[in-house]
Design a protein around this motif. Structure first.
Motif, PDB file in Angstrom:
ATOM      1  N   CYS A  25       2.474  -4.452  -2.448  1.00  0.00           N
ATOM      2  CA  CYS A  25       2.779  -5.600  -3.334  1.00  0.00           C
ATOM      3  C   CYS A  25       2.216  -6.774  -2.838  1.00  0.00           C
ATOM      4  O   CYS A  25       2.235  -6.839  -1.635  1.00  0.00           O
ATOM      5  CB  CYS A  25       4.355  -5.499  -3.324  1.00  0.00           C
ATOM      6  N   ILE A  26       1.925  -7.692  -3.681  1.00  0.00           N
ATOM      7  CA  ILE A  26       1.058  -8.876  -3.213  1.00  0.00           C
ATOM      8  C   ILE A  26       1.059 -10.071  -4.348  1.00  0.00           C
ATOM      9  O   ILE A  26       1.303  -9.486  -5.561  1.00  0.00           O
ATOM     10  CB  ILE A  26      -0.227  -8.357  -2.933  1.00  0.00           C
ATOM     11  N   ALA A  27       1.315 -11.251  -4.024  1.00  0.00           N
ATOM     12  CA  ALA A  27       1.134 -12.206  -4.936  1.00  0.00           C
ATOM     13  C   ALA A  27      -0.168 -12.206  -5.647  1.00  0.00           C
ATOM     14  O   ALA A  27      -1.302 -11.982  -5.009  1.00  0.00           O
ATOM     15  CB  ALA A  27       1.365 -13.452  -4.335  1.00  0.00           C
ATOM     16  N   ALA A  28      -0.318 -12.431  -6.826  1.00  0.00           N
ATOM     17  CA  ALA A  28      -1.502 -12.453  -7.680  1.00  0.00           C
ATOM     18  C   ALA A  28      -2.489 -13.408  -7.258  1.00  0.00           C
ATOM     19  O   ALA A  28      -2.057 -14.409  -6.778  1.00  0.00           O
ATOM     20  CB  ALA A  28      -1.180 -12.728  -8.981  1.00  0.00           C
ATOM     21  N   ASP A  29      -3.735 -13.118  -7.004  1.00  0.00           N
ATOM     22  CA  ASP A  29      -4.746 -13.860  -6.767  1.00  0.00           C
ATOM     23  C   ASP A  29      -4.960 -14.205  -5.167  1.00  0.00           C
ATOM     24  O   ASP A  29      -5.754 -14.889  -4.982  1.00  0.00           O
ATOM     25  CB  ASP A  29      -4.859 -15.081  -7.682  1.00  0.00           C
ATOM     26  N   GLY A  61      -8.298   1.595   1.947  1.00  0.00           N
ATOM     27  CA  GLY A  61      -8.422   2.396   0.893  1.00  0.00           C
ATOM     28  C   GLY A  61      -6.748   2.393   0.146  1.00  0.00           C
ATOM     29  O   GLY A  61      -6.144   3.407  -0.340  1.00  0.00           O
ATOM     30  N   ALA A  62      -6.169   1.224   0.131  1.00  0.00           N
ATOM     31  CA  ALA A  62      -4.899   0.975  -0.468  1.00  0.00           C
ATOM     32  C   ALA A  62      -4.931   0.319  -1.935  1.00  0.00           C
ATOM     33  O   ALA A  62      -5.984  -0.019  -2.549  1.00  0.00           O
ATOM     34  CB  ALA A  62      -4.108   0.087   0.283  1.00  0.00           C
ATOM     35  N   ILE A  63      -3.735   0.456  -2.754  1.00  0.00           N
ATOM     36  CA  ILE A  63      -3.750   0.080  -4.180  1.00  0.00           C
ATOM     37  C   ILE A  63      -3.095  -0.807  -4.254  1.00  0.00           C
ATOM     38  O   ILE A  63      -1.808  -1.131  -3.917  1.00  0.00           O
ATOM     39  CB  ILE A  63      -3.131   1.286  -4.857  1.00  0.00           C
ATOM     40  N   ALA A  64      -3.817  -2.262  -4.884  1.00  0.00           N
ATOM     41  CA  ALA A  64      -2.906  -3.523  -5.163  1.00  0.00           C
ATOM     42  C   ALA A  64      -1.923  -3.418  -6.165  1.00  0.00           C
ATOM     43  O   ALA A  64      -2.314  -2.952  -7.063  1.00  0.00           O
ATOM     44  CB  ALA A  64      -4.015  -4.755  -5.132  1.00  0.00           C
ATOM     45  N   ARG A  65      -1.033  -3.985  -5.976  1.00  0.00           N
ATOM     46  CA  ARG A  65       0.046  -4.315  -7.195  1.00  0.00           C
ATOM     47  C   ARG A  65       0.475  -5.585  -7.223  1.00  0.00           C
ATOM     48  O   ARG A  65       1.458  -6.157  -6.355  1.00  0.00           O
ATOM     49  CB  ARG A  65       1.541  -3.362  -6.694  1.00  0.00           C
ATOM     50  N   PRO A  66      -0.181  -6.392  -7.985  1.00  0.00           N
ATOM     51  CA  PRO A  66       0.072  -7.850  -7.907  1.00  0.00           C
ATOM     52  C   PRO A  66       1.220  -8.317  -8.831  1.00  0.00           C
ATOM     53  O   PRO A  66       1.649  -7.680  -9.748  1.00  0.00           O
ATOM     54  CB  PRO A  66      -1.131  -8.355  -8.601  1.00  0.00           C
ATOM     55  N   TYR A  67       1.881  -9.477  -8.066  1.00  0.00           N
ATOM     56  CA  TYR A  67       3.296  -9.947  -8.651  1.00  0.00           C
ATOM     57  C   TYR A  67       2.642 -11.438  -8.954  1.00  0.00           C
ATOM     58  O   TYR A  67       2.072 -11.842  -8.495  1.00  0.00           O
ATOM     59  CB  TYR A  67       4.260  -9.681  -7.902  1.00  0.00           C
ATOM     60  N   PRO A  68       3.561 -12.165 -10.017  1.00  0.00           N
ATOM     61  CA  PRO A  68       3.408 -13.530 -10.073  1.00  0.00           C
ATOM     62  C   PRO A  68       3.879 -14.445  -8.975  1.00  0.00           C
ATOM     63  O   PRO A  68       3.359 -15.494  -9.139  1.00  0.00           O
ATOM     64  CB  PRO A  68       4.314 -13.768 -11.512  1.00  0.00           C
ATOM     65  N   SER A  69       4.627 -14.068  -7.973  1.00  0.00           N
ATOM     66  CA  SER A  69       5.059 -14.905  -7.069  1.00  0.00           C
ATOM     67  C   SER A  69       5.202 -14.166  -5.805  1.00  0.00           C
ATOM     68  O   SER A  69       5.435 -13.020  -5.810  1.00  0.00           O
ATOM     69  CB  SER A  69       6.312 -15.740  -7.244  1.00  0.00           C
ATOM     70  N   SER A  70       5.338 -14.850  -4.513  1.00  0.00           N
ATOM     71  CA  SER A  70       5.702 -14.221  -3.219  1.00  0.00           C
ATOM     72  C   SER A  70       7.030 -13.327  -3.251  1.00  0.00           C
ATOM     73  O   SER A  70       7.375 -12.661  -2.807  1.00  0.00           O
ATOM     74  CB  SER A  70       5.357 -15.185  -2.066  1.00  0.00           C
ATOM     75  N   ALA A 101      10.244  -2.094 -15.597  1.00  0.00           N
ATOM     76  CA  ALA A 101       9.895  -2.073 -14.172  1.00  0.00           C
ATOM     77  C   ALA A 101       9.264  -3.409 -13.671  1.00  0.00           C
ATOM     78  O   ALA A 101       8.653  -4.096 -14.615  1.00  0.00           O
ATOM     79  CB  ALA A 101       8.966  -0.984 -13.770  1.00  0.00           C
ATOM     80  N   LEU A 102       9.576  -3.887 -12.540  1.00  0.00           N
ATOM     81  CA  LEU A 102       8.977  -5.002 -12.066  1.00  0.00           C
ATOM     82  C   LEU A 102       7.492  -4.799 -11.614  1.00  0.00           C
ATOM     83  O   LEU A 102       7.404  -4.023 -11.081  1.00  0.00           O
ATOM     84  CB  LEU A 102       9.877  -5.509 -11.000  1.00  0.00           C
ATOM     85  N   GLY A 103       6.666  -5.750 -11.920  1.00  0.00           N
ATOM     86  CA  GLY A 103       5.410  -5.874 -11.308  1.00  0.00           C
ATOM     87  C   GLY A 103       4.302  -4.928 -11.690  1.00  0.00           C
ATOM     88  O   GLY A 103       3.799  -4.164 -10.750  1.00  0.00           O
ATOM     89  N   GLU A 104       4.351  -4.492 -13.073  1.00  0.00           N
ATOM     90  CA  GLU A 104       3.275  -3.739 -13.246  1.00  0.00           C
ATOM     91  C   GLU A 104       2.110  -4.466 -12.952  1.00  0.00           C
ATOM     92  O   GLU A 104       1.673  -5.571 -12.970  1.00  0.00           O
ATOM     93  CB  GLU A 104       3.288  -3.499 -14.961  1.00  0.00           C
ATOM     94  N   PRO A 105       1.003  -3.508 -12.617  1.00  0.00           N
ATOM     95  CA  PRO A 105      -0.422  -4.281 -12.270  1.00  0.00           C
ATOM     96  C   PRO A 105      -1.003  -5.383 -13.444  1.00  0.00           C
ATOM     97  O   PRO A 105      -0.763  -4.848 -14.543  1.00  0.00           O
ATOM     98  CB  PRO A 105      -1.131  -3.138 -12.044  1.00  0.00           C
TER      99      PRO A 105
END
Length: 224
Positions: free
Chosen positions: A100-104, A116-125, A19-23
């Motif tokens: 989905c959101i870019a990290a940091d 009340g949403a759950i962030a799932r960060p990714y290394p890039s936009s 899977a892509l984009g594990e937290p």
């Protein structure tokens, strides 16, 4: 946060069970990379490189980030993009959903806490955008200018439902130079670039780079 190698990204798209984009936790003090197309390319890098070229000095003489130090070069807001058919119609519908959101991204906490949403960060936009196409989140939260551009592209016709900009969730990039003398030159260039369109050209190029990288990555979805 460690960069997610492109080969690993392609493997995640093409091999079952990956899977892509594990937290992922952000590294303490890491600077957010705005409009990032990959591990090396972002608006931060583009601004620093252009300043180094204009002032004939090293790129490392400038720190581009969201801290509010130095000279303000870029300001925008965040928006969200979801599926055309069944994507959320308003921000409040993100309650209990992942985004989905870019990290940091400095507005990650705001969106999570407010809705009340759950962030799932990714290394890039670009990779955050692909996370949306893979169904790993309900929406992608990003620079509003980027998402408004993406929503108009034919390859995103199945994912072009935009949630409006959050006017009170600003995205900013500041440039701080190593010395006060160099900072004065940076401040002068900031004014010039806003006036003559140089900064807007850098922003548009960064948006195009993200869109292109997302297009390239999306091609690999066919082998998944």
């Amino acid at each position: 946060m460690a960069a997610f190698p492109r080969i690993a990204l392609l493997a995640a798209l093409c091999l079952p069970g990956l899977a892509l984009g594990e937290p992922q936790p952000a590294a303490p003090g890491e600077t957010y990379r705005a409009l990032s197309s990959d591990a090396q390319s972002s608006l931060n890098n583009a601004i620093a490189a252009a300043l180094g070229d204009s002032l004939q000095t090293a790129v490392d003489d400038f720190r581009v980030g969201t801290t509010g130090n130095g000279s303000l070069f870029y300001r925008t807001e965040i928006a969200a993009l979801g599926a055309t058919s069944d994507g959320p119609r308003e921000w409040a519908q993100l309650h209990g959903e992942s985004f989905c959101i870019a990290a940091d991204n400095p507005q990650m906490v705001t969106v999570a806490a407010r809705y009340g949403a759950i962030a799932r960060p990714y290394p890039s936009s670009a990779e955050a955008l692909i996370g949306l196409k893979l169904g790993e989140c309900r929406v992608v939260v990003e620079d509003a200018s980027l998402l408004e551009n993406i929503a108009e592209l034919p390859e995103w016709r199945r994912f072009n439902r935009l949630l409006p900009r959050l006017a009170d969730a600003n995205m900013q990039l500041w440039v701080a130079a190593k010395t006060s003398e160099l900072q004065e030159k940076v401040d002068a260039l900031q004014q010039q670039w806003h006036a003559n369109g140089r900064l807007q050209a850098l922003v548009e190029q960064a948006i195009d780079d993200v869109a292109f990288q997302a297009y390239v990555l999306a091609d690999t979805l066919d082998c998944h």
